[in-house]
Design a protein around this motif. Structure first.
Motif, PDB file in Angstrom:
ATOM      1  N   LEU A  88       0.843  -1.201   0.000  1.00  0.00           N
ATOM      2  CA  LEU A  88       0.000   0.000   0.000  1.00  0.00           C
ATOM      3  C   LEU A  88       0.877   1.250   0.000  1.00  0.00           C
ATOM      4  O   LEU A  88       0.618   2.205  -0.746  1.00  0.00           O
ATOM      5  CB  LEU A  88      -0.930   0.013   1.210  1.00  0.00           C
ATOM      6  CG  LEU A  88      -1.877  -1.178   1.363  1.00  0.00           C
ATOM      7  CD1 LEU A  88      -2.737  -1.023   2.611  1.00  0.00           C
ATOM      8  CD2 LEU A  88      -2.761  -1.335   0.134  1.00  0.00           C
ATOM      9  N   ILE A  89       1.908   1.237   0.824  1.00  0.00           N
ATOM     10  CA  ILE A  89       2.815   2.383   0.892  1.00  0.00           C
ATOM     11  C   ILE A  89       3.496   2.613  -0.462  1.00  0.00           C
ATOM     12  O   ILE A  89       3.683   3.746  -0.899  1.00  0.00           O
ATOM     13  CB  ILE A  89       3.869   2.162   1.999  1.00  0.00           C
ATOM     14  CG1 ILE A  89       3.189   2.186   3.385  1.00  0.00           C
ATOM     15  CG2 ILE A  89       4.966   3.219   1.927  1.00  0.00           C
ATOM     16  CD1 ILE A  89       4.074   1.685   4.503  1.00  0.00           C
ATOM     17  N   GLN A  90       3.814   1.524  -1.150  1.00  0.00           N
ATOM     18  CA  GLN A  90       4.489   1.609  -2.444  1.00  0.00           C
ATOM     19  C   GLN A  90       3.527   1.793  -3.612  1.00  0.00           C
ATOM     20  O   GLN A  90       3.962   1.935  -4.751  1.00  0.00           O
ATOM     21  CB  GLN A  90       5.322   0.348  -2.677  1.00  0.00           C
ATOM     22  CG  GLN A  90       6.514   0.217  -1.727  1.00  0.00           C
ATOM     23  CD  GLN A  90       7.253  -1.092  -1.926  1.00  0.00           C
ATOM     24  OE1 GLN A  90       6.660  -2.159  -2.006  1.00  0.00           O
ATOM     25  NE2 GLN A  90       8.575  -1.003  -2.019  1.00  0.00           N
ATOM     26  N   GLU A  91       2.227   1.793  -3.306  1.00  0.00           N
ATOM     27  CA  GLU A  91       1.188   1.924  -4.334  1.00  0.00           C
ATOM     28  C   GLU A  91       1.363   0.887  -5.440  1.00  0.00           C
ATOM     29  O   GLU A  91       1.423   1.203  -6.633  1.00  0.00           O
ATOM     30  CB  GLU A  91       1.166   3.343  -4.922  1.00  0.00           C
ATOM     31  CG  GLU A  91       0.775   4.401  -3.920  1.00  0.00           C
ATOM     32  CD  GLU A  91       0.516   5.756  -4.555  1.00  0.00           C
ATOM     33  OE1 GLU A  91       0.430   5.825  -5.796  1.00  0.00           O
ATOM     34  OE2 GLU A  91       0.407   6.742  -3.809  1.00  0.00           O
ATOM     35  N   ARG A  92       1.400  -0.354  -5.031  1.00  0.00           N
ATOM     36  CA  ARG A  92       1.434  -1.440  -6.009  1.00  0.00           C
ATOM     37  C   ARG A  92       0.230  -1.305  -6.930  1.00  0.00           C
ATOM     38  O   ARG A  92      -0.861  -0.936  -6.485  1.00  0.00           O
ATOM     39  CB  ARG A  92       1.391  -2.781  -5.276  1.00  0.00           C
ATOM     40  CG  ARG A  92       1.541  -4.003  -6.170  1.00  0.00           C
ATOM     41  CD  ARG A  92       1.595  -5.262  -5.339  1.00  0.00           C
ATOM     42  NE  ARG A  92       1.713  -6.451  -6.166  1.00  0.00           N
ATOM     43  CZ  ARG A  92       1.755  -7.684  -5.674  1.00  0.00           C
ATOM     44  NH1 ARG A  92       1.671  -7.884  -4.357  1.00  0.00           N
ATOM     45  NH2 ARG A  92       1.861  -8.718  -6.486  1.00  0.00           N
ATOM     46  N   PRO A  93       0.361  -1.585  -8.237  1.00  0.00           N
ATOM     47  CA  PRO A  93      -0.767  -1.425  -9.159  1.00  0.00           C
ATOM     48  C   PRO A  93      -2.027  -2.123  -8.643  1.00  0.00           C
ATOM     49  O   PRO A  93      -1.967  -3.276  -8.194  1.00  0.00           O
ATOM     50  CB  PRO A  93      -0.255  -2.044 -10.456  1.00  0.00           C
ATOM     51  CG  PRO A  93       1.220  -1.815 -10.404  1.00  0.00           C
ATOM     52  CD  PRO A  93       1.591  -1.975  -8.957  1.00  0.00           C
ATOM     53  N   PHE A  94      -3.133  -1.413  -8.702  1.00  0.00           N
ATOM     54  CA  PHE A  94      -4.391  -1.879  -8.115  1.00  0.00           C
ATOM     55  C   PHE A  94      -4.738  -3.306  -8.524  1.00  0.00           C
ATOM     56  O   PHE A  94      -5.082  -4.143  -7.682  1.00  0.00           O
ATOM     57  CB  PHE A  94      -5.513  -0.915  -8.522  1.00  0.00           C
ATOM     58  CG  PHE A  94      -6.892  -1.345  -8.101  1.00  0.00           C
ATOM     59  CD1 PHE A  94      -7.203  -1.546  -6.766  1.00  0.00           C
ATOM     60  CD2 PHE A  94      -7.895  -1.536  -9.054  1.00  0.00           C
ATOM     61  CE1 PHE A  94      -8.484  -1.934  -6.371  1.00  0.00           C
ATOM     62  CE2 PHE A  94      -9.168  -1.917  -8.676  1.00  0.00           C
ATOM     63  CZ  PHE A  94      -9.456  -2.124  -7.327  1.00  0.00           C
ATOM     64  N   GLU A  95      -4.633  -3.598  -9.829  1.00  0.00           N
ATOM     65  CA  GLU A  95      -5.042  -4.917 -10.315  1.00  0.00           C
ATOM     66  C   GLU A  95      -4.108  -6.035  -9.876  1.00  0.00           C
ATOM     67  O   GLU A  95      -4.401  -7.210 -10.103  1.00  0.00           O
ATOM     68  CB  GLU A  95      -5.167  -4.901 -11.840  1.00  0.00           C
ATOM     69  CG  GLU A  95      -6.430  -4.235 -12.357  1.00  0.00           C
ATOM     70  CD  GLU A  95      -6.367  -2.714 -12.362  1.00  0.00           C
ATOM     71  OE1 GLU A  95      -7.381  -2.074 -12.691  1.00  0.00           O
ATOM     72  OE2 GLU A  95      -5.295  -2.150 -12.032  1.00  0.00           O
ATOM     73  N   GLU A  96      -2.983  -5.702  -9.237  1.00  0.00           N
ATOM     74  CA  GLU A  96      -2.041  -6.722  -8.760  1.00  0.00           C
ATOM     75  C   GLU A  96      -2.099  -6.903  -7.247  1.00  0.00           C
ATOM     76  O   GLU A  96      -1.298  -7.652  -6.680  1.00  0.00           O
ATOM     77  CB  GLU A  96      -0.610  -6.331  -9.164  1.00  0.00           C
ATOM     78  CG  GLU A  96      -0.394  -6.232 -10.668  1.00  0.00           C
ATOM     79  CD  GLU A  96       1.005  -5.760 -11.016  1.00  0.00           C
ATOM     80  OE1 GLU A  96       1.853  -5.646 -10.096  1.00  0.00           O
ATOM     81  OE2 GLU A  96       1.242  -5.485 -12.206  1.00  0.00           O
ATOM     82  N   THR A  97      -3.037  -6.245  -6.592  1.00  0.00           N
ATOM     83  CA  THR A  97      -3.060  -6.227  -5.128  1.00  0.00           C
ATOM     84  C   THR A  97      -3.927  -7.320  -4.525  1.00  0.00           C
ATOM     85  O   THR A  97      -4.817  -7.885  -5.165  1.00  0.00           O
ATOM     86  CB  THR A  97      -3.580  -4.876  -4.614  1.00  0.00           C
ATOM     87  OG1 THR A  97      -4.930  -4.702  -5.061  1.00  0.00           O
ATOM     88  CG2 THR A  97      -2.711  -3.734  -5.096  1.00  0.00           C
ATOM     89  N   HIS A  98      -3.676  -7.567  -3.245  1.00  0.00           N
ATOM     90  CA  HIS A  98      -4.524  -8.459  -2.454  1.00  0.00           C
ATOM     91  C   HIS A  98      -5.947  -7.903  -2.382  1.00  0.00           C
ATOM     92  O   HIS A  98      -6.926  -8.665  -2.433  1.00  0.00           O
ATOM     93  CB  HIS A  98      -3.928  -8.596  -1.052  1.00  0.00           C
ATOM     94  CG  HIS A  98      -4.743  -9.392  -0.105  1.00  0.00           C
ATOM     95  ND1 HIS A  98      -4.982 -10.743  -0.243  1.00  0.00           N
ATOM     96  CD2 HIS A  98      -5.416  -9.032   1.032  1.00  0.00           C
ATOM     97  CE1 HIS A  98      -5.747 -11.179   0.741  1.00  0.00           C
ATOM     98  NE2 HIS A  98      -6.020 -10.158   1.532  1.00  0.00           N
TER      99      HIS A  98
END
Length: 217
Positions: A88-98
């Motif tokens: 979340l802090i790194q703003e992982r791409p939305f479609e790749e998130t838990h």
């Protein structure tokens, strides 16, 4: 079990009062522990309760306490954030998130809890599949909410007096505390310290329910 199969099975049960749908022992459990409705729905569908990441092979079950018209009385829990705080802090791409995994295909089931528990009932469910163009508006809202919340959390960590995350809101999704004593601090490998003194979770706010009712109307 796949979500669509569960949706079809469930909708044959919608509108049936719990006193007619469940056995006396099931009703005793409902009355004693009113938080068991999600599990009872799984049992009504003939599913085996499990601790797997998803309730179905291809999606997630979400129940919510509502009135007879399906208007929400509570927010909807999505998932804890402690194990994914750094993405979340790194703003992982939305479609790749838990988070995306947990909300990309949902069977949303409103539970009317007006009056006596024997008069409670499941209302017609809504299958929200973000791969469908029908729900492109929701996908856009949730993506925007995700990036906004990520930014808010990082801002809290870096600027708040205690250095901790705090409640962060989007249009439909929010992050807020969800924990009980003894509390479970959230540690960030990025900041090399605790960024909260208790666990937090993603929730759908009530506006989510009003909007999906409108889209499904």
């Amino acid at each position: 079990m796949r979500l669509q199969e569960a949706c079809d099975k469930f909708n044959s049960l919608a509108g049936i009062k719990f006193g007619e749908l469940f056995s006396p022992s099931d009703m005793d459990m409902i009355i004693v522990n009113k938080g068991k409705t999600g599990q009872l729905l799984e049992l009504a569908l003939g599913m085996h309760l499990s601790s797997s990441n998803l309730d179905f092979e291809d999606g997630e079950l979400k129940t919510n306490k509502c009135d007879i018209n399906g208007n929400p009385k509570e927010t909807v829990f999505i998932t804890q954030i402690s194990s994914v705080i750094d993405e979340l802090i790194q703003e992982r791409p939305f479609e790749e998130t838990h988070l995306f995994e947990k909300i990309s295909n949902i069977l949303y089931v409103p539970v009317c809890k007006d009056g006596n528990p024997r008069d409670w009932m499941f209302l017609p469910s809504i299958n929200i599949d973000l791969s469908s163009s029908r729900f492109s508006e929701l996908r856009d809202i949730w993506r925007s909410d995700y990036y906004s919340i990520c930014s808010q959390l990082k801002h809290h960590i870096e600027t708040s007096a205690d250095g901790y995350i705090h409640t962060s809101n989007g249009k439909h999704i929010q992050v807020r505390s969800k924990d009980s004593k003894p509390y479970h601090p959230i540690y960030s490998n990025i900041y090399k310290r605790d960024v909260s003194n208790k666990n937090h979770a993603f929730y759908f706010q009530k506006q989510f329910v009003y909007d999906i009712k409108r889209m499904n109307g």
